[in-house]
Enzyme design. Structure first.
Site, mmCIF file in Angstrom:
data_model
loop_
_atom_site.group_PDB
_atom_site.id
_atom_site.type_symbol
_atom_site.label_atom_id
_atom_site.label_comp_id
_atom_site.label_asym_id
_atom_site.label_seq_id
_atom_site.Cartn_x
_atom_site.Cartn_y
_atom_site.Cartn_z
ATOM 1 C CD GLU A 100 -2.541 1.718 0.421
ATOM 2 O OE1 GLU A 100 -2.398 2.862 -0.058
ATOM 3 O OE2 GLU A 100 -3.409 0.903 0.017
ATOM 4 N N GLY A 105 -19.119 4.706 2.209
ATOM 5 C CA GLY A 105 -20.298 4.469 3.051
ATOM 6 C C GLY A 105 -20.392 3.059 3.595
ATOM 7 N NE ARG A 110 -24.186 6.319 -5.675
ATOM 8 C CZ ARG A 110 -23.206 5.761 -4.971
ATOM 9 N NH1 ARG A 110 -22.045 5.529 -5.547
ATOM 10 N NH2 ARG A 110 -23.387 5.448 -3.713
ATOM 11 C CD GLU A 158 -12.838 3.897 -8.135
ATOM 12 O OE1 GLU A 158 -13.085 4.990 -8.673
ATOM 13 O OE2 GLU A 158 -12.652 3.771 -6.904
#
Length: 517
Positions: free
Chosen positions: A72, A85, A342, A483
């Protein structure tokens, strides 16, 4: 928040930059393994990124006894996954069945296609639907906790199908999964360790990576810190392969503007600063097929007076748009289906906001606040983004809403809730359970969209294998999830589907490594 609606000045330079980028990527297509004089370390699996996809992959590979390295580049694990969320879609789950909620794989795919403008890769959506209950079991076994017997009815979904994470954020997965991984002696987790390049075998396979330990991220050096050379270089061998879980590029000022010239450097994003395109560019450089890179999603629940994600998103989403209403302050009237996907809502908001920053007002009442998670309103009230009023008239006065039209609109909306039919925008109201906007006190908040999710990335198959542009077959030794991949969500994703996407394909990649001989 700014979006440049004058595209001409950037289009030519953007096209030229994109061409130059691809040419440069092709010229730097990994490091040949033959040129590696010495491997500094050797692992079965190397994972780039520590969010949902990375941790799920590490968990499955680690439980199989494989030697795993997860790197990371930021100081802490989790990336965007830790601050999102955290609620998670799971079609055809046991809670739905117990509550008599009828759902199906086909309905889930249809809902995703509607907001994704039909360009979703349905084989990947089908995989998520087939495996989502296994994914939920995996995270629960790690200690993740959901609000019991509760299904959220998220925007764009036809039925309630999303679990609510007790923690209120994605940290409710990251923290327990991290604790489990820290207890595995065969799993090594390194922060401030940045991926720099792939090491390639003669057959075009990925056999390792080059990284830098002790790296320190510089938020001012966008486009993946091109001038930042901090850290000590290491070459790491990956016996079974490399998993890409590096997330999206919403904070990569240059690359996101290349994809969509309307997005200018000052356009705000909900993402953490490390959401840059470096790993994606290197993957494209070794031939990974790009999918739908120019589709950027805006989150329609943000507050213009907060930086980044802020503290108000859950309130605006679940109180005002799931159960309340949103009005144009100039007209006092609704202008969209608040429960749509969205993209539909973000486009409608931008149209109202215009060039004079006419931010719409999202509204709900006390009964709605008590029906959702009451903690969603506590911090926004303290921070001053949400305002509380004894009357709707006072709310209208504060936000300078056309008062007479607004009061009439609320009355009409309440009538729609009572009858179960929204005659203006065809919003699904049957899951409102009678909740309208009639019980004082009343709450209001200004709302605007911010860049939230980059829809495109590398192409993967149902096994989370990255597909080659040159061969249309998997690149041996290269997997991806979350993603950094494209195709699952099409032009725009539905809320809570990103979490199940990343966790599921991370899990599948880990299972794939575990199954290798």
């Amino acid at each position: 928040m700014s979006i440049d609606t004058s595209r001409r000045s950037f289009l030519k330079s953007g096209a030229a930059a994109a061409t130059a980028m691809m040419a440069a990527a092709a010229a730097q297509a990994g490091i040949p393994a033959a040129k590696v004089e010495k491997w500094d370390e050797e692992f079965d699996v190397v994972i780039v990124g520590s969010g949902f996809a990375g941790m799920a992959c590490a968990l499955k590979a680690g439980q199989a006894g494989l030697k795993v390295l997860m790197i990371e580049k930021m100081p802490t694990v989790g990336g965007n996954s830790a601050i999102c969320g955290g609620n998670v879609a799971c079609p055809v789950n046991p809670v739905q069945k117990a509550q008599g909620i009828k759902d199906s794989k086909e309905l889930f795919i249809a809902d995703c296609l509607k907001d994704g403008l039909g360009i979703n890769h349905t084989n990947l959506l089908a995989t998520i639907a087939d495996r989502c209950n296994d994914t939920i079991k995996m995270v629960v076994d790690c200690g993740c906790e959901f609000v019991p017997n509760k299904m959220l009815f998220e925007g764009g979904h036809s039925v309630p199908r999303s679990y609510e994470i007790k923690a209120g954020t994605g940290s409710g997965y990251i923290m327990p999964m991290h604790e489990v991984l820290k207890g595995m002696k065969n799993v090594v987790i390194r922060t401030r360790c940045k991926f720099d390049d792939f090491v390639m075998g003669e057959d075009g396979s990925v056999v390792g990576i080059v990284c830098r330990e002790g790296y320190r991220f510089n938020a001012k050096a966008v486009s993946d810190d091109l001038e930042n050379k901090t850290g000590k270089k290491k070459t790491v061998k990956a016996l079974k392969g490399v998993m890409l879980a590096a997330g999206g590029f919403s904070r990569d000022i240059w690359f996101r503007q290349v994809q969509d010239p309307r997005v200018v450097p000052t356009t705000d994003s909900t993402n953490q600063p490390g959401a840059t395109a470096g790993v994606l560019l290197k993957a494209l450089g070794i031939g990974a097929a790009p999918v739908q890179l120019c589709w950027l999603q805006f989150l329609p629940y943000c507050n213009p007076h907060e930086k980044g994600f802020g503290v108000s998103v859950n309130f605006t989403n679940h109180a005002c748009m799931d159960l309340g209403l949103v009005v144009d302050r100039k007209t006092g009237k609704r202008f969209m289906d608040e429960h749509a996907g969205r993209k539909i809502k973000a486009d409608a908001l931008f149209k109202v906001i215009g060039t004079d920053q006419n931010y719409p007002i999202a509204v709900c009442d006390d009964a709605i606040v008590k029906a959702i998670n009451p903690s969603f309103v506590k911090l926004p009230l303290e921070m001053g983004t949400v305002k509380k009023f004894d009357t709707l008239e006072a709310l209208a006065d504060h936000f300078k809403i056309n008062k007479a039209a607004f009061l009439e609109e609320v009355k009409k909306f309440n009538g729609f809730v009572k009858s179960g039919e929204d005659k203006d925008f065809n919003r699904i109201l049957k899951f409102n359970n009678g909740l309208d906007v009639s019980k004082a006190p009343f709450y209001g908040i200004e709302v605007c969209p911010k860049i939230h999710h980059t829809m495109g990335g590398v192409m993967i198959n149902e096994k989370a294998q990255v597909i080659s542009t040159m061969t249309q077959a998997p690149i041996k030794g290269l997997y991806a999830g979350g993603e950094i991949t494209g195709g699952v969500h099409g032009a725009s994703r539905l809320g809570t589907v990103a979490v199940i996407d990343a966790l599921t394909f991370g899990m599948i990649a880990g299972e794939g490594f575990a199954a290798m001989k």
